[in-house]
Design a protein around this motif. Sequence first.
Motif, PDB file in Angstrom:
ATOM      1  N   PHE A 358       0.861  -1.020   0.557  1.00 30.17           N
ATOM      2  CA  PHE A 358      -0.184   0.116   0.226  1.00 30.17           C
ATOM      3  C   PHE A 358       1.114   1.261   0.014  1.00 30.17           C
ATOM      4  CE2 PHE A 358      -2.849  -2.997   2.183  1.00 30.17           C
ATOM      5  CZ  PHE A 358      -3.066  -3.484   1.733  1.00 30.17           C
ATOM      6  N   ASN A 359       0.717   2.439  -1.279  1.00 25.79           N
ATOM      7  CA  ASN A 359       1.067   3.520  -0.836  1.00 25.79           C
ATOM      8  C   ASN A 359       0.192   4.524  -0.371  1.00 25.79           C
ATOM      9  OD1 ASN A 359       3.473   2.390  -1.604  1.00 25.79           O
ATOM     10  ND2 ASN A 359       3.288   3.596  -4.132  1.00 25.79           N
ATOM     11  N   THR A 371      -2.202   0.217   5.643  1.00 31.14           N
ATOM     12  CA  THR A 371      -1.716  -1.011   6.202  1.00 31.14           C
ATOM     13  C   THR A 371      -2.217  -1.434   7.637  1.00 31.14           C
ATOM     14  OG1 THR A 371       0.471  -1.179   4.869  1.00 31.14           O
ATOM     15  CG2 THR A 371       0.047  -3.093   5.561  1.00 31.14           C
ATOM     16  N   ALA A 372      -1.197  -0.931   8.460  1.00 30.65           N
ATOM     17  CA  ALA A 372      -2.005  -1.665  10.015  1.00 30.65           C
ATOM     18  C   ALA A 372      -3.912  -1.423  10.100  1.00 30.65           C
ATOM     19  CB  ALA A 372      -1.232  -0.354  10.415  1.00 30.65           C
ATOM     20  N   ALA A 373      -3.950  -0.178   9.632  1.00 29.61           N
ATOM     21  CA  ALA A 373      -5.439  -0.074   9.616  1.00 29.61           C
ATOM     22  C   ALA A 373      -6.363  -0.926   9.304  1.00 29.61           C
ATOM     23  CB  ALA A 373      -6.272   1.223   9.149  1.00 29.61           C
ATOM     24  N   VAL A 374      -5.845  -1.212   7.732  1.00 33.75           N
ATOM     25  CA  VAL A 374      -6.369  -3.068   7.084  1.00 33.75           C
ATOM     26  C   VAL A 374      -6.203  -4.120   8.130  1.00 33.75           C
ATOM     27  CG1 VAL A 374      -6.840  -3.840   4.872  1.00 33.75           C
ATOM     28  CG2 VAL A 374      -6.069  -1.779   4.954  1.00 33.75           C
ATOM     29  N   ARG A 375      -5.329  -4.560   8.363  1.00 38.09           N
ATOM     30  CA  ARG A 375      -4.993  -5.315   9.630  1.00 38.09           C
ATOM     31  C   ARG A 375      -6.112  -5.378  10.575  1.00 38.09           C
ATOM     32  NH1 ARG A 375      -3.059  -7.576  13.794  1.00 38.09           N
ATOM     33  NH2 ARG A 375      -2.080  -5.310  14.582  1.00 38.09           N
ATOM     34  N   HIS A 391       9.352  -0.932   5.038  1.00 41.60           N
ATOM     35  CA  HIS A 391       8.143   0.302   5.694  1.00 41.60           C
ATOM     36  C   HIS A 391       6.939   0.062   6.065  1.00 41.60           C
ATOM     37  CE1 HIS A 391      11.206   2.224   2.859  1.00 41.60           C
ATOM     38  NE2 HIS A 391      11.254   1.243   1.786  1.00 41.60           N
ATOM     39  N   GLY A 392       7.240  -1.691   6.413  1.00 44.33           N
ATOM     40  CA  GLY A 392       6.068  -2.098   7.458  1.00 44.33           C
ATOM     41  C   GLY A 392       3.983  -1.869   6.602  1.00 44.33           C
ATOM     42  N   LEU A 419     -11.034  -4.124   3.319  1.00 44.70           N
ATOM     43  CA  LEU A 419     -10.099  -2.608   2.251  1.00 44.70           C
ATOM     44  C   LEU A 419     -11.159  -1.668   1.772  1.00 44.70           C
ATOM     45  CD1 LEU A 419      -8.160  -5.212  -0.061  1.00 44.70           C
ATOM     46  CD2 LEU A 419      -6.998  -4.106   1.767  1.00 44.70           C
ATOM     47  N   LEU A 420     -12.568  -2.209   1.309  1.00 45.05           N
ATOM     48  CA  LEU A 420     -13.249  -0.953   1.284  1.00 45.05           C
ATOM     49  C   LEU A 420     -12.900  -0.011   2.727  1.00 45.05           C
ATOM     50  CD1 LEU A 420     -15.730  -2.805  -1.038  1.00 45.05           C
ATOM     51  CD2 LEU A 420     -13.879  -1.551  -1.300  1.00 45.05           C
ATOM     52  N   ASN A 421     -13.654  -0.849   3.876  1.00 45.12           N
ATOM     53  CA  ASN A 421     -14.390   0.253   4.678  1.00 45.12           C
ATOM     54  C   ASN A 421     -13.005   1.248   5.072  1.00 45.12           C
ATOM     55  OD1 ASN A 421     -15.569   1.049   6.990  1.00 45.12           O
ATOM     56  ND2 ASN A 421     -13.978  -0.506   8.976  1.00 45.12           N
ATOM     57  N   VAL A 422     -11.527   0.803   4.659  1.00 44.54           N
ATOM     58  CA  VAL A 422     -10.995   1.340   5.396  1.00 44.54           C
ATOM     59  C   VAL A 422     -10.256   2.422   4.157  1.00 44.54           C
ATOM     60  CG1 VAL A 422      -7.903   1.276   6.409  1.00 44.54           C
ATOM     61  CG2 VAL A 422      -9.864   0.075   6.647  1.00 44.54           C
ATOM     62  N   ALA A 423     -10.638   2.236   3.047  1.00 49.19           N
ATOM     63  CA  ALA A 423     -10.423   3.394   1.706  1.00 49.19           C
ATOM     64  C   ALA A 423     -11.569   4.496   2.314  1.00 49.19           C
ATOM     65  CB  ALA A 423     -10.322   2.100   0.992  1.00 49.19           C
TER      66      ALA A 423
END
Length: 428
Positions: A358-359, A371-375, A391-392, A419-423
């Motif tokens: 993810f960028n 990335t952390a939020a999706v996890r 870069h985690g 993924l959709l929720n965090v995006a």
Amino acid sequence: MTANNLAGRRSAAIAKGVGVTTQIYAERAENAEIWDAQGQRYIDFAAGIAVVNTGHRHPRVIEAVKAQLDKFTHTCHQVVPYENYVALAERLNRLVPGDFAKKTVFVTTGAEAVENAVKMARAATGRQGVIAFNGAFHGRTFLGMALTGKVVPYKTGFGSLVGDVYRVPYPMELHGISVEQTLTALGQLFKADIEPSRVAAIILEPVQGEGGFYPAPPTLMKALREIADRYGIVLIADEIQTGFARTGKLFAMEHYDVVPDLTTVAKGLAGGFPLAGVVGRAEIVDAAQPGGLGGTFGGNPVAIAAAHAVLDVIEEEKLSERAIILGNRLKQRLNTLRARVPQIADVRGPGLMVAVEFNHADSWEPNPDFTAAVRLDALERNLILLTCGVHGNVIRFLPPLTIQDAVFNEALDRLEEALLNVAAREAI
Ligand SMILES: Cc1ncc(COP(=O)(O)O)c(C=O)c1O
């Protein structure tokens, strides 16, 4: 005992240095599912970090372990040896890539396997130097730390490391590092820091694990083999995370048309029992004197029995093929989400060693927060995911290769929701 009480007891009783990524306390597990003490069910896309490739408690593995428990549990192979150790060595000598005479030693952890591979290379060549790569992970012992190409958290505060370890950049097209740049850096290293005739070994993971699931390009592997041959350097493939059908082949090096001299194995080898090893050219393995290799618990007979069952299951259930099928489904699902999740910068990985990077939506800057939020969001949906990457900013997917279709599909739905929720949250 509630999970909260356990979390408090854990932090009061256990070293802070042993980080945990979830507060799920496992009560039981079956194939790709884990239940906690409260009866909550989780889908396990971590597999104990690429260990239970054959699933939690595969019946064949449990049966083999029980049978061994009824015979004996420990004699120390260096004192009273046993047949299943010999037979597993014979089996791995046949299965590990390389059309030459091979020998094996069993140890207990991956880091120990790496240490022993380097010991053998040094003993065989009479040289000191070892070359490793940025972003590599080879374990938490002093040599493992020295070879590992990431400072935080692996080296922080631990002082001076083993000497004569050198490092070059690892090719990552996504981050603008080409194979040519890596080879140029290697050439410069040979001019500025250590002459090739002092190098004992080059060590690399065919697909970097903790570093971010970047597969080594075939041109790199071929060039390293040529350099190793030209200068008499031992090429070590660290297959600790890539091994045992994870990448769609029994060993990831089977994807290349060159072979390593030594291969380190651990994790998936024994289906959750601690077992690791070094397999490779007989003359290199045999450079160490009797007593120079081994260890009290190395090649524990219960773990060895489990490993035989794991190899049977991989073959009988065609888990390499299954890894490719499931990996393609996962990559396809992630790729279809790219239009709605602009943070997805890359979807990659052989077999079921898949990662998504993810960028930030509007730049090429790594996005570790997303990335952390999706996890975490996936965890709230009872799906266990792992991150990785220097870069985690990478989520790696390591479900058991035996996962049932229905459970796999359920996990993909939860992943998509996360993924959709965090995006959507980031878009506000
Ligand atoms: C490629 C690689 N090498 C070495 C190790 C170290 O293995 P262990 O944790 O069993 O010491 C790991 C563990 O993640 C690994 O992925």
